[in-house]
Structures are given as C-alpha cells and as structure tokens.
Design a protein around this motif. Structure first.
Motif, PDB file in Angstrom:
ATOM      1  N   GLU A   1       0.824  -1.211   0.000  1.00 46.86           N
ATOM      2  CA  GLU A   1       0.000   0.000   0.000  1.00 46.86           C
ATOM      3  C   GLU A   1       0.860   1.263   0.000  1.00 46.86           C
ATOM      4  OE1 GLU A   1      -3.226   2.055   2.923  1.00 46.86           O
ATOM      5  OE2 GLU A   1      -3.434  -0.100   2.568  1.00 46.86           O
ATOM      6  N   GLY A   2       0.701   2.074  -1.063  1.00 42.24           N
ATOM      7  CA  GLY A   2       1.402   3.344  -1.199  1.00 42.24           C
ATOM      8  C   GLY A   2       2.901   3.245  -1.426  1.00 42.24           C
ATOM      9  N   ALA A   3       3.447   2.049  -1.638  1.00 41.67           N
ATOM     10  CA  ALA A   3       4.897   1.859  -1.769  1.00 41.67           C
ATOM     11  C   ALA A   3       5.418   2.377  -3.104  1.00 41.67           C
ATOM     12  CB  ALA A   3       5.251   0.383  -1.618  1.00 41.67           C
ATOM     13  N   ASP A   4       6.624   2.953  -3.076  1.00 42.52           N
ATOM     14  CA  ASP A   4       7.286   3.368  -4.308  1.00 42.52           C
ATOM     15  C   ASP A   4       7.775   2.147  -5.075  1.00 42.52           C
ATOM     16  OD1 ASP A   4       6.987   6.103  -4.273  1.00 42.52           O
ATOM     17  OD2 ASP A   4       8.931   6.505  -3.375  1.00 42.52           O
ATOM     18  N   GLY A   5       7.725   2.250  -6.413  1.00 44.81           N
ATOM     19  CA  GLY A   5       8.258   1.204  -7.270  1.00 44.81           C
ATOM     20  C   GLY A   5       9.613   1.593  -7.831  1.00 44.81           C
ATOM     21  N   ALA A   6       9.747   2.854  -8.244  1.00 44.11           N
ATOM     22  CA  ALA A   6      11.022   3.340  -8.781  1.00 44.11           C
ATOM     23  C   ALA A   6      11.085   4.847  -8.635  1.00 44.11           C
ATOM     24  CB  ALA A   6      11.176   2.957 -10.244  1.00 44.11           C
ATOM     25  N   ARG A   7      12.244   5.326  -8.238  1.00 49.45           N
ATOM     26  CA  ARG A   7      12.476   6.772  -8.179  1.00 49.45           C
ATOM     27  C   ARG A   7      12.639   7.305  -9.606  1.00 49.45           C
ATOM     28  NH1 ARG A   7      17.908   7.441  -4.850  1.00 49.45           N
ATOM     29  NH2 ARG A   7      16.658   6.220  -3.440  1.00 49.45           N
ATOM     30  N   PRO A   8      12.589   8.617  -9.811  1.00 49.00           N
ATOM     31  CA  PRO A   8      12.671   9.169 -11.173  1.00 49.00           C
ATOM     32  C   PRO A   8      13.931   8.730 -11.919  1.00 49.00           C
ATOM     33  CG  PRO A   8      11.883  10.831  -9.655  1.00 49.00           C
ATOM     34  CD  PRO A   8      12.323   9.668  -8.820  1.00 49.00           C
ATOM     35  N   HIS A   9      13.699   8.241 -13.132  1.00 54.08           N
ATOM     36  CA  HIS A   9      14.771   7.740 -13.986  1.00 54.08           C
ATOM     37  C   HIS A   9      14.280   7.759 -15.436  1.00 54.08           C
ATOM     38  CE1 HIS A   9      12.162   4.244 -13.474  1.00 54.08           C
ATOM     39  NE2 HIS A   9      12.707   3.737 -14.585  1.00 54.08           N
ATOM     40  N   PHE A  10      15.172   7.407 -16.358  1.00 54.53           N
ATOM     41  CA  PHE A  10      14.771   7.224 -17.755  1.00 54.53           C
ATOM     42  C   PHE A  10      15.593   6.095 -18.341  1.00 54.53           C
ATOM     43  CE2 PHE A  10      18.295  10.209 -18.050  1.00 54.53           C
ATOM     44  CZ  PHE A  10      19.014   9.762 -19.139  1.00 54.53           C
ATOM     45  N   HIS A  11      15.130   5.603 -19.476  1.00 54.78           N
ATOM     46  CA  HIS A  11      15.853   4.578 -20.229  1.00 54.78           C
ATOM     47  C   HIS A  11      16.302   5.216 -21.536  1.00 54.78           C
ATOM     48  CE1 HIS A  11      14.286   1.794 -17.318  1.00 54.78           C
ATOM     49  NE2 HIS A  11      13.057   2.247 -17.572  1.00 54.78           N
TER      50      HIS A  11
END
Length: 164
Positions: free
Chosen positions: A54-64
C-alpha cells in the motif's frame, strides 16, 4: 508470421511458468517476479511482475536511453510521474514510456498495485532487480547502482527530485 522453417534463426517460443520465476522480495510485502531477461528472448524484451504494498514506491525518477517501457496495471492502482505530469492508473490501465522520458511509479496512496513491466528492446536487468531487493532491505547502498546505469539502461535523475 515468419516460421522457423522460413527463418532458421527465428527464436523459439519462450515460456516461464510462475513456479519457475525467481522472486525478489521487497520489505513492504511486495516483490519482483523475474519473468524474462533479454537473454531469454534474443534481446527483444525483458519482463517482470511487480507487487507493491500500500502506497509503496516502485522506482524513483529515472529514464531509459534505449528502451520503451510498458506497464500494465493488473491489480489495484498505480501513480506515475511521466515527464512532469502525474497520472493515476487503475486496474486494467496501460502506460507506455518512450526512451528518454523521465518517469517514476508506485502504488497509489491507499492502494496496493500489481504491475506487469515490459522493456523493449530487452536489456539484461535481472541483476538490477536483485540489487534493488538488497538495497531496499538495507543490505547494500543505492550508490552502487549509480555506476551500473549504462549496463542496465536505468539512468537516475539527480536527487533530490520531486516525486512523492
């Protein structure tokens, strides 16, 4: 469709059953199911299923730099930062992020989420997900991934970056 008889170098079908997928647990009760790495698909794609508490982050800001990333929200709701815009996507929704577009994601506030993530073309990234598991459990420093950004085609934005 091109058959193997027409193109002997065509890849055979790939199947990964749930019991055969490596699972990387995360401390919020979720985790990664590692479904396909680039070496499994001849480089065409990589795929994982991610369950977020619940409400957990999956990935901080990034790009590919090289790959498109597709997210299918299989359960719950997820919040995405796409470029500079925030978007909440509910169960059954789809998000496609082109190369070089900064993005972040996590379970929406008050919700859990289960996502299918597909990166194409594929990059060998199972090692990245294993490292993320160790980092989130406090066994390694996040700084170790910074030196691997090109290898995994995950380029982190300078911190602090506004996300959540």
């Amino acid at each position: 469709m091109v058959t193997p008889a027409e193109n002997p170098e065509a890849l055979p079908p790939f199947v990964r059953r749930p019991a055969d997928a490596e699972y990387v647990p995360l401390p919020h009760g979720g985790g990664f199911s590692l479904l396909a790495d680039a070496s499994d698909t001849g480089g065409t794609l990589g795929a994982n299923a991610l369950t977020l508490g619940e409400g957990a982050d999956g990935a901080r800001p990034h790009f590919h730099a090289l790959s498109h990333e597709l997210f299918y929200v299989a359960e719950g709701a997820a919040e995405f930062l796409l470029g500079g815009e925030r978007s909440t996507v509910e169960e059954g929704g789809l998000v496609v992020v082109p190369p070089r577009v900064p993005h972040a994601f996590g379970a929406a506030r008050g919700s859990t989420a289960r996502l299918l993530a597909v990166l194409t073309p594929g990059v060998e990234r199972f090692g990245y997900f294993r490292a993320l598991g160790r980092i989130q459990h406090g066994l390694e420093s996040f700084d170790g991934l910074r030196s691997e950004q090109d290898r995994y085609d995950v380029h982190f934005l300078p911190t602090p970056h506004p996300w959540r």
